[in-house]
Motif scaffolding. Structure first.
Motif, mmCIF file in Angstrom:
data_model
loop_
_atom_site.group_PDB
_atom_site.id
_atom_site.type_symbol
_atom_site.label_atom_id
_atom_site.label_comp_id
_atom_site.label_asym_id
_atom_site.label_seq_id
_atom_site.Cartn_x
_atom_site.Cartn_y
_atom_site.Cartn_z
ATOM 1 N N ASP A 42 -26.840 27.648 52.934
ATOM 2 C CA ASP A 42 -26.005 27.919 54.097
ATOM 3 C C ASP A 42 -25.804 26.600 54.826
ATOM 4 O O ASP A 42 -26.759 25.875 55.099
ATOM 5 N N GLY A 43 -24.578 26.306 55.162
ATOM 6 C CA GLY A 43 -24.322 25.064 55.856
ATOM 7 C C GLY A 43 -25.065 24.939 57.173
ATOM 8 O O GLY A 43 -25.289 23.845 57.674
ATOM 9 N N ASN A 44 -25.427 26.074 57.764
ATOM 10 C CA ASN A 44 -26.133 26.034 59.044
ATOM 11 C C ASN A 44 -27.620 26.336 58.892
ATOM 12 O O ASN A 44 -28.319 26.549 59.881
ATOM 13 N N ASN A 45 -28.107 26.345 57.680
ATOM 14 C CA ASN A 45 -29.511 26.688 57.453
ATOM 15 C C ASN A 45 -30.426 25.574 57.936
ATOM 16 O O ASN A 45 -30.275 24.424 57.551
ATOM 17 N N THR A 46 -31.355 25.888 58.809
ATOM 18 C CA THR A 46 -32.339 24.905 59.266
ATOM 19 C C THR A 46 -33.755 25.430 59.072
ATOM 20 O O THR A 46 -34.682 24.989 59.733
ATOM 21 N N SER A 47 -33.910 26.384 58.183
ATOM 22 C CA SER A 47 -35.226 26.965 57.946
ATOM 23 C C SER A 47 -36.039 26.050 57.024
ATOM 24 O O SER A 47 -35.714 25.885 55.849
ATOM 25 N N LEU A 48 -37.080 25.455 57.559
ATOM 26 C CA LEU A 48 -37.928 24.562 56.776
ATOM 27 C C LEU A 48 -38.977 25.347 56.014
ATOM 28 O O LEU A 48 -39.578 26.285 56.541
ATOM 29 N N LYS A 49 -39.196 24.922 54.778
ATOM 30 C CA LYS A 49 -40.269 25.494 53.972
ATOM 31 C C LYS A 49 -41.166 24.368 53.483
ATOM 32 O O LYS A 49 -40.691 23.275 53.185
ATOM 33 N N CYS A 50 -42.435 24.650 53.395
ATOM 34 C CA CYS A 50 -43.409 23.640 52.980
ATOM 35 C C CYS A 50 -43.732 23.805 51.505
ATOM 36 O O CYS A 50 -44.058 24.909 51.048
ATOM 37 N N ILE A 51 -43.636 22.727 50.749
ATOM 38 C CA ILE A 51 -43.948 22.794 49.323
ATOM 39 C C ILE A 51 -45.448 22.956 49.110
ATOM 40 O O ILE A 51 -45.889 23.787 48.309
ATOM 41 N N ALA A 52 -46.233 22.171 49.815
ATOM 42 C CA ALA A 52 -47.692 22.305 49.758
ATOM 43 C C ALA A 52 -48.261 21.699 51.034
ATOM 44 O O ALA A 52 -47.894 20.589 51.394
ATOM 45 N N PRO A 53 -49.139 22.408 51.737
ATOM 46 C CA PRO A 53 -49.687 21.877 52.983
ATOM 47 C C PRO A 53 -50.602 20.682 52.733
ATOM 48 O O PRO A 53 -51.064 20.456 51.610
ATOM 49 N N LYS A 54 -50.854 19.917 53.777
ATOM 50 C CA LYS A 54 -51.723 18.751 53.678
ATOM 51 C C LYS A 54 -53.088 19.144 53.122
ATOM 52 O O LYS A 54 -53.679 20.138 53.533
ATOM 53 N N ARG A 55 -53.551 18.305 52.192
ATOM 54 C CA ARG A 55 -54.928 18.383 51.711
ATOM 55 C C ARG A 55 -55.498 16.974 51.776
ATOM 56 O O ARG A 55 -54.863 16.039 51.302
ATOM 57 N N THR A 56 -56.653 16.801 52.356
ATOM 58 C CA THR A 56 -57.205 15.475 52.599
ATOM 59 C C THR A 56 -57.231 14.636 51.332
ATOM 60 O O THR A 56 -57.723 15.075 50.291
ATOM 61 N N LYS A 57 -56.664 13.446 51.438
ATOM 62 C CA LYS A 57 -56.606 12.461 50.363
ATOM 63 C C LYS A 57 -55.827 12.932 49.141
ATOM 64 O O LYS A 57 -56.042 12.464 48.034
ATOM 65 N N VAL A 58 -54.884 13.847 49.359
ATOM 66 C CA VAL A 58 -53.953 14.249 48.300
ATOM 67 C C VAL A 58 -52.563 13.768 48.694
ATOM 68 O O VAL A 58 -52.002 14.193 49.703
ATOM 69 N N LEU A 59 -52.012 12.873 47.896
ATOM 70 C CA LEU A 59 -50.647 12.399 48.068
ATOM 71 C C LEU A 59 -49.748 13.121 47.067
ATOM 72 O O LEU A 59 -50.159 13.380 45.930
ATOM 73 N N TYR A 60 -48.552 13.453 47.483
ATOM 74 C CA TYR A 60 -47.592 13.977 46.510
ATOM 75 C C TYR A 60 -46.179 13.672 46.951
ATOM 76 O O TYR A 60 -45.904 13.472 48.125
ATOM 77 N N ASP A 61 -45.297 13.597 45.986
ATOM 78 C CA ASP A 61 -43.874 13.401 46.221
ATOM 79 C C ASP A 61 -43.122 14.382 45.344
ATOM 80 O O ASP A 61 -43.659 14.875 44.339
ATOM 81 N N VAL A 62 -41.870 14.643 45.707
ATOM 82 C CA VAL A 62 -41.137 15.738 45.063
ATOM 83 C C VAL A 62 -39.729 15.300 44.690
ATOM 84 O O VAL A 62 -39.047 14.598 45.437
ATOM 85 N N GLU A 63 -39.290 15.706 43.514
ATOM 86 C CA GLU A 63 -37.913 15.620 43.052
ATOM 87 C C GLU A 63 -37.531 17.005 42.538
ATOM 88 O O GLU A 63 -38.406 17.851 42.291
ATOM 89 N N HIS A 64 -36.228 17.255 42.409
ATOM 90 C CA HIS A 64 -35.771 18.552 41.900
ATOM 91 C C HIS A 64 -35.025 18.368 40.592
ATOM 92 O O HIS A 64 -34.221 17.448 40.438
ATOM 93 N N TYR A 65 -35.328 19.245 39.643
ATOM 94 C CA TYR A 65 -34.598 19.238 38.375
ATOM 95 C C TYR A 65 -34.418 20.676 37.887
ATOM 96 O O TYR A 65 -35.388 21.358 37.516
ATOM 97 N N ASN A 66 -33.197 21.167 37.926
ATOM 98 C CA ASN A 66 -32.815 22.428 37.281
ATOM 99 C C ASN A 66 -33.767 23.574 37.616
ATOM 100 O O ASN A 66 -34.289 24.254 36.734
ATOM 101 N N GLY A 67 -33.991 23.797 38.903
ATOM 102 C CA GLY A 67 -34.829 24.920 39.324
ATOM 103 C C GLY A 67 -36.320 24.640 39.302
ATOM 104 O O GLY A 67 -37.112 25.576 39.486
#
Length: 863
Positions: A396-421
């Protein structure tokens, strides 16, 4: 790949939001990292010079070095004497309620002394840190006494080096001569409509950003760049239908500084709107503008918006996302802005909407898009912990609903890319020494679904997070994934083809049918993913260079990436006067005091090395290093370096611990150089210097110079304190040298976030260790120190100007004044951390540094 993003500097630092390389034939927007701000070096290596002259270099000697220093000291120029307040201290630990501890007035009660997540004990009672020059700290930059002192320092440096004016001009002329001043970057296609590139013109200081409509824009699926037939003239277009959409020279008119951080094109078919951010002071506080390219008109600008420099379009030409900073220069809020460009929209103007706010001072916030432009990612991270939220821009062009991929875990780094679902995850989850490559179907709170990506046929993990191979990030294309990382201390790129059966399923994890590591002929080099704007493409643009190979823009076909017949050099940086066959390079290892093998890169004129091998005559050597944040010093090309090598100097890069050259283990505890093993950085550097002198017998202390910038300035400051007799000259650029005083004070930008880099001296665990290496607190009394040039920027938010000013004063106060070389301080009163934004002014400043270096090595008499 995700936006058109420009910056006047190259920052090869994994914690910097955009990685741009525009000093060569192309600019690069790299994979989105974990954190985006630190004391990073300025690596804007501008082109430089001619060939080597044997006669000029062959007579460098210890005597001439001594004569140079004596002639400088005999001029009777006295340095400015900064007043010392011997009873002035800064307190580390729990602050007494009624005492100020030396911080700026009115701040004491508000100071944060440790992070919310820390379990370490604070120093109680507080312990004093001597701060005799603390009066030089002036936050508003308006105190007449401070400004007068800085001007006196600049005047002393000017007078002390005035005999080098001719040499500086010679060096500057060489550097400019080695630039093709009127030039262009490799045209890059976007969405089958336009070719994007930039130009520079002789005599103009800044880039001009251009585009040209494709000849067959409606049916051009191949994106094959047309043959460029250009006569080299500034007035001649590079491609037909060329139009200028942003001229930085125009923005910079009558400005002493001008830096454009982001310049992103609207995602609509017309690609007619440009959003860009610009900083006119060097303090890295940016203003946001939106320009109608067709009308050549600013259509949106709110002077009250001060942002971090990052701006991202939504799924249309009316929605922008940007990041605001707090008073400590920490990016912490993400806003959504709806543009009201048409006259009919003016009455419908909406207030900018706050989407995300990070109140924990340890965490920094950044924004980006997935490679297919579907998802907006909001990343908030410290050096050791991260969390990513997302918005589906297609919902939705007006969608501002944020979703969290994974909450903070101490000393866990992560980054995200998207590919085909699927989410493509890079993470050190489960405490792996390096990043793992993982995937899972798209959903929120999906951390339990992350699985290692493996080959389809044998289930072998591609990146398991082990010691042998490190992973920096991944970019997605339609049908391919491109990973960037390191192996054997060298940057690597892998092209992977996901299985069509698993990629088409939204219920399972991805597997890889084919993975190919790109192969190059040279043993050591720098390579990375270049500007690739089209998601649906089987072509990949890379940048490539080495110590002796100027920067190239390469194109490969991803289905057969190592096929040399289809690998194309789109453009190579032209370095007038440079002859590759006259230069050589080596990649070696030096075993340091704890038995670790430290990689070392050397580049030199072959005639110089030939003379050393045949006669054993020692040569002048310039040793450089960095060693912080896991950032890598690459074996790349710099034309400005040629001005040193043509005078017989051998240029050496020590890839010391604290960087990421050998993977994250080169940086992290227990054997890297972070927290309570930070001194490994300085020990490695000093041991490489000793090896050059004692084992290799390549040089002598009087012929050995050293250089580092920002956190690399900390390296140089700590090294000359540890072994002042090893070096003849030291250049400390915007040096982070007052480590403990700075890191106790959370009101100073970067402090809270960097407690996870250096440690927090307010805590018992770190105080004594950090006091043991902080350059400001360890200058040796009555000892001969090398000649020192320190530089700073009055508006620098990363390393405050008072750090080099205080260190210069402390060096002069304690060193043996009769035996030591001069201590010169040069503060740019109109710039910040990254020195001059003007490319000619940058070369002028670099020629100043090199003239000082050559003079103190006794080499300027031969020019």
């Amino acid at each position: 790949h995700t936006s058109l993003s420009f910056s006047p500097f190259t920052t090869r630092n994994p914690r910097t939001h955009t990685h741009t390389h525009i000093t060569g034939t192309t600019f690069v927007t790299a994979i989105r990292p974990f954190t985006n701000y630190n004391r990073s070096p300025s690596a804007s290596a501008s082109p430089g010079s001619k060939g080597w002259n044997l006669h000029q270099s062959s007579s460098s000697s210890n005597n001439s070095n001594s004569n140079s220093r004596n002639s400088m000291s005999s001029s009777q120029i006295e340095p400015p004497i900064a007043k010392r307040e011997e009873d002035r201290v800064v307190l580390a630990g729990v602050l007494p309620k009624a005492e100020s501890s030396g911080q700026a007035e009115g701040q004491v009660k508000e100071l944060i002394r440790q992070s919310e997540s820390s379990t370490n004990k604070l120093l109680n009672p507080a312990r004093p840190i001597p701060d005799p020059y603390g009066w030089l700290r002036d936050e508003p930059r308006t105190d007449p006494a401070v400004l007068d002192h800085l001007k006196a320092e600049n005047e002393y440096t000017k007078q002390t080096t005035q005999h080098l004016e001719s040499l500086r001009q010679t060096l500057y002329d060489e550097m400019v001569a080695s630039i093709q001043e009127t030039d262009y970057t490799t045209p890059t296609p976007r969405n089958g409509k336009y070719w994007y590139y930039s130009r520079t013109n002789k005599g103009q200081s800044y880039k001009i950003y251009c585009r040209a409509k494709m000849a067959n824009a409606d049916d051009n699926d191949n994106n094959e760049c047309p043959k460029i037939e250009w006569d080299g003239q500034a007035t001649t277009p590079i491609l037909s239908n060329e139009e200028v959409y942003l001229n930085i020279n125009t923005l910079a008119k009558d400005k002493s500084y001008c830096s454009v951080s982001s310049a992103t094109i609207s995602p609509t078919e017309t690609q007619n709107l440009l959003a860009y951010t610009v900083d006119y002071t060097g303090d890295e506080i940016y203003s946001l503008y939106v320009k109608d390219i067709e009308k050549d008109k600013i259509v949106d600008h709110d002077p009250s918006i001060e942002c971090s420099g990052s701006v991202v379009w939504g799924n249309d030409s009316k929605t922008l996302y940007y990041v605001k900073m707090d008073d400590a220069h920490r990016p912490f809020q993400v806003y959504r802005r709806i543009l009201s460009i048409d006259d009919d929209d003016n009455d419908k103007k909406q207030e900018d909407e706050l989407l995300f706010e990070q109140l924990d001072d340890l965490y920094w916030t950044s924004i980006d898009k997935s490679s297919d432009y579907r998802y907006l990612f909001i990343s908030t991270s410290s050096s050791e912990t991260s969390e990513v939220h997302y918005i589906d821009l297609h919902d939705d062009g007006n969608n501002t609903s944020l979703k969290c991929i994974a909450p903070k875990r101490t000393k866990v780094l992560y980054d995200v890319e998207h590919y085909n679902g699927h989410w493509i995850i890079t993470s050190n989850v489960d405490e792996t020494p390096n990043m793992r490559l993982m995937s899972c179907p798209v959903s929120d709170h999906c951390e339990k679904d992350w699985k290692d990506m493996s080959m389809t046929d044998d289930a072998a993990k591609l990146f398991d997070g082990g010691y042998q191979r490190s992973l920096d990030g991944v970019e997605a294309f339609d049908g391919y994934l491109v990973a960037s990382g390191r192996e054997g201390g060298i940057p690597r790129v892998w092209v992977m083809e996901p299985s069509k059966s698993t990629s088409s399923s939204s219920s399972g994890n991805l597997t890889i049918d084919k993975s190919t590591q790109l192969i190059f002929d040279e043993d050591a080099y720098d390579v990375g993913v270049g500007a690739n704007y089209d998601y649906v493409s089987d072509k990949l643009t890379l940048y490539y260079d080495s110590l002796t190979t100027p920067l190239q823009s390469l194109q490969i076909i991803m289905r057969d990436p190592n096929n040399k017949e289809t690998r194309t050099v789109l453009k190579q940086k032209n370095v007038p006067g440079y002859k590759k066959e006259e230069y050589g390079c080596d990649r070696i290892t030096v075993t340091v005091r704890d038995g670790t093998d430290v990689p070392v890169s050397m580049v030199y004129c072959k005639e110089v090395m030939k003379e050393f091998v045949s006669s054993g005559k020692t040569m002048p050597v310039h040793l450089v290093g960095y060693g912080s944040y896991g950032a890598c010093s690459e074996a790349d090309f710099s034309a400005t370096r040629l001005s040193l090598m043509k005078r017989g100097i051998i240029y050496v890069m020590a890839h010391v611990r604290g960087g990421g050259e050998m993977g994250r283990q080169w940086y992290e505890e227990p054997n890297g150089a972070k927290y309570l093993c930070k001194e490994n950085t300085f020990n490695d550097f000093c041991d490489v210097a000793k090896w050059l002198i004692q084992d290799k017998k390549l040089t002598t202390p009087k012929q050995l110079s050293c250089e580092g910038r920002s956190a690399g300035g900390l390296l140089i400051g700590a090294s000359i304190n540890q072994c002042p007799d090893l070096f003849g000259v030291a250049i400390l650029g915007v040096p982070f040298v007052d480590v403990v005083c700075t890191m106790t004070d959370s009101s100073i930008p970067l402090t809270c976030g960097e407690w996870e880099e250096w440690g927090n001296p307010n805590e018992e665990k770190f105080f004594d260790y950090m006091m043991g290496y902080s350059p400001m607190n360890n200058v040796k009394g009555g000892v001969k120190y090398p000649s020192c040039l320190l530089t700073g920027g009055l508006h620098d938010p990363r390393v405050q100007y008072w750090e080099p000013a205080k260190f210069a004063a402390e060096l002069r106060h304690k060193h043996d004044k009769n035996a030591s070389g001069p201590v010169c301080l040069k503060i740019d009163m109109s710039a910040g951390h990254f020195s001059a934004s003007d490319r000619y002014k940058y070369l002028s400043e670099l020629s100043f540094d090199y003239a000082f270096l050559l003079d103190q090595l006794g080499l300027h008499h031969h020019d």
